[in-house]
Design a protein around this motif. Structure first.
Motif, PDB file in Angstrom:
ATOM      1  N   ARG A 165      34.412  36.531  49.285  1.00 46.40           N
ATOM      2  CA  ARG A 165      33.043  36.967  49.568  1.00 46.40           C
ATOM      3  C   ARG A 165      32.036  35.930  49.062  1.00 46.40           C
ATOM      4  NH1 ARG A 165      33.244  42.387  47.338  1.00 46.40           N
ATOM      5  NH2 ARG A 165      34.847  43.069  48.768  1.00 46.40           N
TER       6      ARG A 165
ATOM      7  N   LYS B  47      39.232  39.064  46.698  1.00 45.38           N
ATOM      8  CA  LYS B  47      38.214  39.565  47.645  1.00 45.38           C
ATOM      9  C   LYS B  47      36.834  39.029  47.266  1.00 45.38           C
ATOM     10  CE  LYS B  47      40.018  43.800  49.536  1.00 45.38           C
ATOM     11  NZ  LYS B  47      40.624  44.942  48.879  1.00 45.38           N
ATOM     12  N   GLU B  48      36.515  39.136  45.958  1.00 42.68           N
ATOM     13  CA  GLU B  48      35.207  38.677  45.474  1.00 42.68           C
ATOM     14  C   GLU B  48      35.085  37.167  45.664  1.00 42.68           C
ATOM     15  OE1 GLU B  48      37.286  40.580  43.840  1.00 42.68           O
ATOM     16  OE2 GLU B  48      36.177  42.462  44.015  1.00 42.68           O
TER      17      GLU B  48
ATOM     18  N   GLN C 136      49.181  37.715  48.236  1.00 36.94           N
ATOM     19  CA  GLN C 136      47.828  38.268  48.289  1.00 36.94           C
ATOM     20  C   GLN C 136      47.699  39.553  47.478  1.00 36.94           C
ATOM     21  OE1 GLN C 136      45.604  40.686  51.444  1.00 36.94           O
ATOM     22  NE2 GLN C 136      46.228  38.789  52.465  1.00 36.94           N
TER      23      GLN C 136
END
Ligand code: 5GP
Length: 214
Positions: free
Chosen positions: A208, A204-205, A197
């Motif tokens: 999201r 993250k994007e 990770q």
């Protein structure tokens, strides 16, 4: 990697291989480099003179003692060592450039170099210690390597015993029973570490983006 238009990239990693001499590390490194296109070897700078058969920029970058001191003073080296009156060091800039591009770098260094690199580049480093399958196998390989006197072989065995002491400081340990099997294990380590990770940019994007549509 593109998933639904969002890019998941990754930061490269620094793969450190250490072993006592005679455990087969050089062969493993060569085969791994041939099998992994995104892996390249780190080229050190050194103040020692070039030997016949060596190539500038391939085996080493050969520089003057003054140029080496300047690199040290500017903080341009990730780590360095003095070996028999000559200085050797790992230049920082090419490593950083490669990691940012998502390329991986292989380091063939001893435990002392590995320890210094670990301190300089903790999160980027993956370290692997290569063990021989047995003391007898190591002795046979050291004896086969050259027609050395029994004293020289004995000294190499003592050096191997010293290097082996440090196996516990490494993330992974491979027992080099057969070369192809060890290469497979090294590639598995690379495959898993590349998915970590912390190395994956844009994750993250990406998540999201999924969450927004749920
Ligand atoms: P040689 O002169 O035979 O090529 O290398 C002498 C020693 O210097 C070897 O033990 C080699 O592993 C070590 N060495 C080469 N490059 C580096 C480096 O960048 N850092 C450190 N710490 N040792 C190095």
């Amino acid at each position: 990697m593109s998933k639904g238009g969002l890019e998941i990239g990754r930061r490269g990693l620094m793969l450190v291989l250490s072993s006592p001499s005679g455990a087969g590390k050089t062969t493993l490194a060569r085969k791994l480099l041939a099998a992994e296109p995104s892996l390249e070897m780190s080229v050190s700078v050194t103040t020692r003179p070039m030997r016949p058969g060596e190539a500038e920029g391939k085996d080493y970058i050969f520089i003057s003692p003054e140029a080496f001191t300047a690199m040290q003073d500017r903080g341009d080296l990730l780590e360095w060592a003095l070996v028999f009156d000559n200085r050797y060091g790992t230049p920082k800039a090419p490593v950083e450039r490669a990691l940012e591009k998502g390329r991986d770098i292989l380091f063939d260094i001893d435990w002392q170099g590995a320890e210094k690199l670990t301190k300089a580049a903790k999160g980027d480093l993956v370290s692997v210690f290569i063990l021989p399958p047995s003391a007898e196998a190591l002795e046979t390989r050291l004896k086969d390597r050259a027609q050395d006197t029994p004293e020289v072989v004995k000294r190499r065995m003592a050096g191997a015993s010293n290097e082996i002491q440090h196996w516990e400081d490494y993330d992974y340990v491979i027992v080099n029973t057969d070369v192809e099997g060890s290469v497979r294990e090294l590639r598995s380590i690379l495959a898993a570490e590349r998915l970590k990770q912390s190395r994956r940019t844009g994750l993250k994007e990406f998540v999201r983006g999924i969450q927004k549509k749920l």
